[in-house]
Design a protein around this motif. Structure first.
Motif, mmCIF file in Angstrom:
data_model
loop_
_atom_site.group_PDB
_atom_site.id
_atom_site.type_symbol
_atom_site.label_atom_id
_atom_site.label_comp_id
_atom_site.label_asym_id
_atom_site.label_seq_id
_atom_site.Cartn_x
_atom_site.Cartn_y
_atom_site.Cartn_z
ATOM 1 N N ILE A 138 0.872 -1.183 0.000
ATOM 2 C CA ILE A 138 0.000 0.000 0.000
ATOM 3 C C ILE A 138 0.906 1.229 0.000
ATOM 4 N N PRO A 139 1.216 1.811 -1.160
ATOM 5 C CA PRO A 139 2.181 2.907 -1.209
ATOM 6 C C PRO A 139 1.591 4.242 -0.752
ATOM 7 N N HIS A 140 2.409 5.258 -0.850
ATOM 8 C CA HIS A 140 2.081 6.602 -0.378
ATOM 9 C C HIS A 140 0.789 7.123 -0.998
ATOM 10 N N ASN A 141 0.038 7.853 -0.194
ATOM 11 C CA ASN A 141 -1.157 8.569 -0.638
ATOM 12 C C ASN A 141 -2.242 7.658 -1.219
ATOM 13 N N THR A 142 -2.241 6.421 -0.800
ATOM 14 C CA THR A 142 -3.330 5.513 -1.170
ATOM 15 C C THR A 142 -4.439 5.634 -0.135
ATOM 16 N N LYS A 143 -5.667 5.612 -0.617
ATOM 17 C CA LYS A 143 -6.829 5.718 0.268
ATOM 18 C C LYS A 143 -7.762 4.545 0.000
ATOM 19 N N ILE A 144 -7.959 3.709 1.013
ATOM 20 C CA ILE A 144 -8.902 2.595 0.921
ATOM 21 C C ILE A 144 -10.075 2.922 1.824
ATOM 22 N N GLU A 145 -11.227 3.152 1.234
ATOM 23 C CA GLU A 145 -12.384 3.597 1.999
ATOM 24 C C GLU A 145 -13.069 2.411 2.688
ATOM 25 N N ASP A 146 -14.181 2.668 3.363
ATOM 26 C CA ASP A 146 -14.791 1.716 4.289
ATOM 27 C C ASP A 146 -15.243 0.420 3.603
ATOM 28 N N HIS A 147 -15.226 -0.660 4.394
ATOM 29 C CA HIS A 147 -15.851 -1.942 4.047
ATOM 30 C C HIS A 147 -15.245 -2.574 2.786
ATOM 31 N N CYS A 148 -13.930 -2.638 2.741
ATOM 32 C CA CYS A 148 -13.244 -3.270 1.609
ATOM 33 C C CYS A 148 -12.477 -4.503 2.077
ATOM 34 N N PHE A 149 -12.177 -5.380 1.132
ATOM 35 C CA PHE A 149 -11.380 -6.574 1.388
ATOM 36 C C PHE A 149 -10.316 -6.649 0.314
ATOM 37 N N VAL A 150 -9.055 -6.587 0.739
ATOM 38 C CA VAL A 150 -7.916 -6.640 -0.179
ATOM 39 C C VAL A 150 -7.209 -7.967 0.080
ATOM 40 N N ALA A 151 -7.261 -8.872 -0.879
ATOM 41 C CA ALA A 151 -6.723 -10.217 -0.697
ATOM 42 C C ALA A 151 -5.195 -10.217 -0.765
ATOM 43 N N ALA A 152 -4.607 -11.371 -0.532
ATOM 44 C CA ALA A 152 -3.158 -11.479 -0.393
ATOM 45 C C ALA A 152 -2.415 -11.040 -1.649
ATOM 46 N N GLY A 153 -1.311 -10.345 -1.439
ATOM 47 C CA GLY A 153 -0.399 -10.035 -2.521
ATOM 48 C C GLY A 153 -0.832 -8.958 -3.482
ATOM 49 N N VAL A 154 -1.836 -8.172 -3.146
ATOM 50 C CA VAL A 154 -2.255 -7.064 -4.016
ATOM 51 C C VAL A 154 -1.221 -5.951 -3.953
ATOM 52 N N VAL A 155 -0.917 -5.361 -5.109
ATOM 53 C CA VAL A 155 0.054 -4.276 -5.188
ATOM 54 C C VAL A 155 -0.624 -3.040 -5.771
ATOM 55 N N PHE A 156 -0.611 -1.967 -4.993
ATOM 56 C CA PHE A 156 -1.075 -0.675 -5.467
ATOM 57 C C PHE A 156 0.137 0.175 -5.836
ATOM 58 N N SER A 157 -0.049 1.116 -6.757
ATOM 59 C CA SER A 157 0.917 2.194 -6.917
ATOM 60 C C SER A 157 0.384 3.399 -6.141
ATOM 61 N N GLY A 158 1.103 4.510 -6.164
ATOM 62 C CA GLY A 158 0.700 5.657 -5.352
ATOM 63 C C GLY A 158 -0.552 6.360 -5.849
ATOM 64 N N TRP A 159 -1.162 7.094 -4.942
ATOM 65 C CA TRP A 159 -2.316 7.948 -5.238
ATOM 66 C C TRP A 159 -3.520 7.151 -5.740
ATOM 67 N N VAL A 160 -3.677 5.932 -5.280
ATOM 68 C CA VAL A 160 -4.852 5.125 -5.625
ATOM 69 C C VAL A 160 -5.947 5.374 -4.607
ATOM 70 N N THR A 161 -7.186 5.410 -5.069
ATOM 71 C CA THR A 161 -8.352 5.483 -4.184
ATOM 72 C C THR A 161 -9.245 4.284 -4.455
ATOM 73 N N VAL A 162 -9.636 3.589 -3.386
ATOM 74 C CA VAL A 162 -10.566 2.467 -3.482
ATOM 75 C C VAL A 162 -11.847 2.871 -2.767
ATOM 76 N N LYS A 163 -12.925 2.941 -3.503
ATOM 77 C CA LYS A 163 -14.214 3.341 -2.935
ATOM 78 C C LYS A 163 -14.807 2.194 -2.089
ATOM 79 N N PRO A 164 -15.850 2.490 -1.297
ATOM 80 C CA PRO A 164 -16.368 1.477 -0.360
ATOM 81 C C PRO A 164 -16.916 0.211 -1.018
ATOM 82 N N TYR A 165 -16.924 -0.855 -0.220
ATOM 83 C CA TYR A 165 -17.533 -2.142 -0.561
ATOM 84 C C TYR A 165 -16.877 -2.787 -1.786
#
Length: 220
Positions: A138-165
């Motif tokens: 989970i790199p810099h400036n990433t935002k994961i909003e409420d009620h999410c599930f991120v499974a094993a080994g997921v790779v984000f780059s910076g400045w990603v936003t994940v909306k709820p659910y």
């Protein structure tokens, strides 16, 4: 030692039990579950009590709670049980494995779980009721909003936003500056290079069988 009740008896609850027991200052006192789904009255040597009467047996003034449920119905079941537990007066506890790498300057909400070998960089925002499984980046400036599930080994780059659910499957890769829309399913191994639509389903390509047998590859 602080004591906690775990909602759930499935794989997610047993994984959380392991983390709490061996990697936290908490002690699991019992499990709880909806009465209609009760099958056994014990699990891992601990009581399993009906959720509709848990507060009379384990009062919120003395016990905290963690909703240890997976991504059923895009995390809506877990979200609803969080709401119900808070209505009963429980504090919802988050757990971050000591084997995760975290940097100063990130925030995390209630009822979150961060697994071993996850890496969370500064300026990240993790909302409420979020599961980040082992080995995620989970790199810099990433935002994961409420009620999410991120499974094993997921790779984000910076400045990603994940909306709820949202559910993001094992080994998915999300490019920088991408917004994952609300209620998305991102399949295992998917590579996401652009913003996604709300309620979208994005699946990675399955591995192809090549027209050559392994003994002809020269790796033996």
């Amino acid at each position: 030692m602080k004591k906690i009740i775990l909602f759930g008896t499935g794989a997610q609850a047993q994984e959380v039990h392991l983390l709490v027991t061996h990697d936290s200052p908490y002690e699991v006192a019992a499990f709880t579950k909806d009465r209609e789904h009760l099958e056994d009255d014990t699990l891992l040597g601990l009581p399993v009590v009906p959720f509709d009467e848990v507060e009379s047996i384990y009062p919120p003034a003395e016990y905290e709670m963690h909703i240890a449920v997976g991504y059923l119905m895009l995390n809506q079941v877990r979200a609803e049980r969080c709401r119900q537990a808070k209505a009963k007066g429980y504090r919802l506890t988050s757990f971050i494995s000591s084997k995760a790498t975290t940097w100063p300057g990130f925030t995390v909400g209630e009822n979150c779980l961060v697994g071993a070998n996850a890496t969370i960089y500064p300026s990240c925002e993790i909302g409420n009721n979020v599961v980040i499984s082992t080995g995620c980046v989970i790199p810099h400036n990433t935002k994961i909003e409420d009620h999410c599930f991120v499974a094993a080994g997921v790779v984000f780059s910076g400045w990603v936003t994940v909306k709820p659910y949202c559910f993001i499957g094992t080994g998915a890769v999300i490019r920088n500056n991408v917004i994952i829309g609300r209620e998305n399913i991102i399949g295992a191994g998917a590579v996401v290079l652009e913003n996604t639509e709300d309620r979208g389903v994005y699946m990675g390509k399955s591995a192809e069988l090549l027209p050559i047998s392994s003994d002809k590859m020269g790796l033996a």
